[in-house]
Design a protein around this motif. Structure first.
Motif, mmCIF file in Angstrom:
data_model
loop_
_atom_site.group_PDB
_atom_site.id
_atom_site.type_symbol
_atom_site.label_atom_id
_atom_site.label_comp_id
_atom_site.label_asym_id
_atom_site.label_seq_id
_atom_site.Cartn_x
_atom_site.Cartn_y
_atom_site.Cartn_z
ATOM 1 N N ARG A 79 0.669 -1.247 -0.126
ATOM 2 C CA ARG A 79 -0.070 -0.111 0.100
ATOM 3 C C ARG A 79 0.828 1.304 -0.026
ATOM 4 O O ARG A 79 0.504 2.167 -0.482
ATOM 5 N N GLU A 80 1.956 1.285 0.655
ATOM 6 C CA GLU A 80 2.831 2.536 0.941
ATOM 7 C C GLU A 80 3.413 2.757 -0.520
ATOM 8 O O GLU A 80 3.464 3.832 -1.096
ATOM 9 N N MET A 83 1.002 4.170 -2.919
ATOM 10 C CA MET A 83 0.861 5.578 -2.569
ATOM 11 C C MET A 83 2.059 6.454 -2.854
ATOM 12 O O MET A 83 1.926 7.524 -3.266
ATOM 13 N N ARG A 87 1.908 9.568 -5.342
ATOM 14 C CA ARG A 87 2.259 10.689 -4.620
ATOM 15 C C ARG A 87 3.538 11.422 -5.340
ATOM 16 O O ARG A 87 3.646 12.653 -5.626
ATOM 17 N N GLU A 180 -9.707 12.390 -5.301
ATOM 18 C CA GLU A 180 -10.061 11.621 -3.948
ATOM 19 C C GLU A 180 -11.071 10.612 -4.055
ATOM 20 O O GLU A 180 -10.891 9.608 -4.052
#
Lengths: 193, 193, 193, 193
Positions: A79-80, A83, A87, A180
């Motif tokens: 997940r990191e 992201m 990002r 989002e």
DNA sequence: AATGAATGAGGCTTCATTCAT
DNA sequence: TATGAATGAAGCCTCATTCAT
């Protein structure tokens, strides 16, 4: 100064100009002026106007991809990583106005048709980084057991589109909100449970 | 033959030529030749090469949108409508090689920036059709209570991207598979339960 | 409405347009639009764009000359006639913005080359009116015994130049002052004593 | 051969062609052909067709003015200077068929409206040479105490008109005779006693 | 490694004019 | 009388590319 340095100088200037005017409106002379040399001398370093463009773009894309790759290695969980990828791409672009402008001018840069894509290699390398994350997520059971290749391509496409959308001169629409909403929708569909 | 008919004839021919060569490579003379009239006479019907192009494209988009709209009215449930929209768009394009080619040549046709979009009106009308389905789904509790506007824009963008991706001269990648995987992923994220 | 009336209507409109844009910039279509008919119909009344122009100008010049002629007949002495000629020409032009503009646009209207002058006849008639005054002045001993033909042409030319100068959009220079100084200089050289 | 030389060569050729056909009828290609180069190469030296014309004309006018200026310096008395100015202008033009033709084609070259005159500078310089003579004549008491500026402009205008008149393809009228009569008339009005 | 000069090819647009109706 | 439609001819300008120096 070596020939390679001079080339880099040219591609740097070309990036600026192409970003501003787009391929068509940019004149070989514009680029030459930006480097501080003459039109004809450009042809000593590149074969074509097209050649000039493609080298310019490829270089910029590669620098981008490399930056993201470096960031991703710092993340631990799947997940990191996902992201971080999203990002840091955004972060990187935030400081690269010219690259952004370029992508807007020529969205086909991201086209993935193997046969004619001028930027296939670098695009492909980037996509593979994403694929690796998804594969890992599936393997670890964090994601649904999707078809990795298809979903990779699908997400990569969305991801690209997002970038473009986000950085296109404000549509008037709330880009962040869309971001989002879209992201959570995707996650909901991707993650197990 | 009325003036309107003649115009249609011109736009039809123009569609063929623009689809084949793209805006830039297409010559006003090419179009004229395709209709069987002289270059200068084209200027009796349109103001510009640009004008010619925009009317041609707008017309084609509008016909497309109208076709989808008609199909959608035949569907009953929300899910059906959604599927019909997606499917009939694809079906329509399958028989419209020229429109497909056109969209590939000039993907910016779909840009939605209100300020500079040349095709904003027709694009907007199309998106509103989608919005209506989503709104209905949310109202009926079939979909998650998402922010309708944002999700509409998000899905419309993906939808457009899909179309382009799918119809770009064979990517070599399995477009259909990606389509299915992507669609189910989206649905999973959109539908309640 | 007779054909002649319609023609007058055309020439009237043409005067307006030609005065505004000049011969070159004026389009046959401009004129047609001003009359409220179509381009092609103009060709029913005139042979050419050139023909249209020349008839338009000739008409305006003739009306002008006739007006001056009428005024001059009211004067008694030679000096009076001379002054009346100058003054009423100016007065007339003051109310004829279009004619003024026309003369500015195409100063060659006054060219007196017999061979190619398109307006030779009307110009000549005007000059003859001036000649008559000078002749009379010489005969009566009021003027120096100049060569009437030469001086007539000389003065006519100056006179024309004056008109143009005066009515050219303010040079910034003091036109009136120049007028007075020049006129008295001329008179001093023309009148005996 | 330097770039400046080449330019001079171009302007020389352009003078010939413009003189013959006038601005409108002259084609950039005509000029190119006259120099022996291609149309497009002309654009290496000038910006525009208009630019080409204006540089050509300005150059010719300046050469003319300089020639007169040189001649005038040889004269001693005011009257002599006046005569020299008039005479050498005529002499100069006698050997410059092309310049003559040019002036006939485009009499507006001499327009002195500061705002829109394309040749204001060179025209103004020429007029100032005349002004100097008149000022001197007035100061020395040789001329009437006229308003120098007004009379300068007046005489300059007449002078220009004279030139044009004289060199217009034979009017059929006796230009020389008119010249003499007019000049003496002017002198009579200008000189004291 | 650099430049000035030259070129060719091509494209857009405008308009006077004609013609069938 | 009047019109819509069509045409041909022409002109300006831009640019990528090449070549001799």
């Amino acid at each position: 100064m070596g020939k390679t340095d001079k080339k880099q100088q040219i591609f740097q200037a070309a990036l600026t100009v192409f970003a501003r005017y787009g391929y068509r409106k940019t004149t070989v002379e514009d680029v030459a002026a930006a480097v501080g040399m003459t039109k004809s001398n450009i042809y000593f370093y590149v074969k074509n106007k097209r050649d000039l463009y493609e080298r310019t773009v490829s270089g910029a894309l590669e620098r981008w991809r490399a930056a993201i790759g470096a960031e991703m290695e710092t993340a631990k969980t799947v997940r990191e990583k996902f992201m971080v990828a999203a990002r840091s791409s955004f972060e990187y672009l935030k400081n690269q106005e010219e690259l952004r402008a370029l992508l807007i001018q020529d969205p086909e840069i991201f086209t993935l048709s193997r046969t004619e894509d001028r930027f296939f290699e670098v695009n492909h390398r980037a996509m593979m980084m994403l694929r690796q994350v998804i594969q890992q997520g599936v393997d670890e059971g964090v994601f649904h057991p999707v078809d990795v290749d298809s979903v990779t391509e699908f997400l990569f496409s969305i991801y690209i589109m997002f970038l473009i959308k986000t950085y296109v001169k404000s549509d008037g629409s709330a880009g962040d909100r869309m971001y989002e909403e879209g992201l959570s929708l995707i996650f909901r569909g991707l993650c197990r449970q």
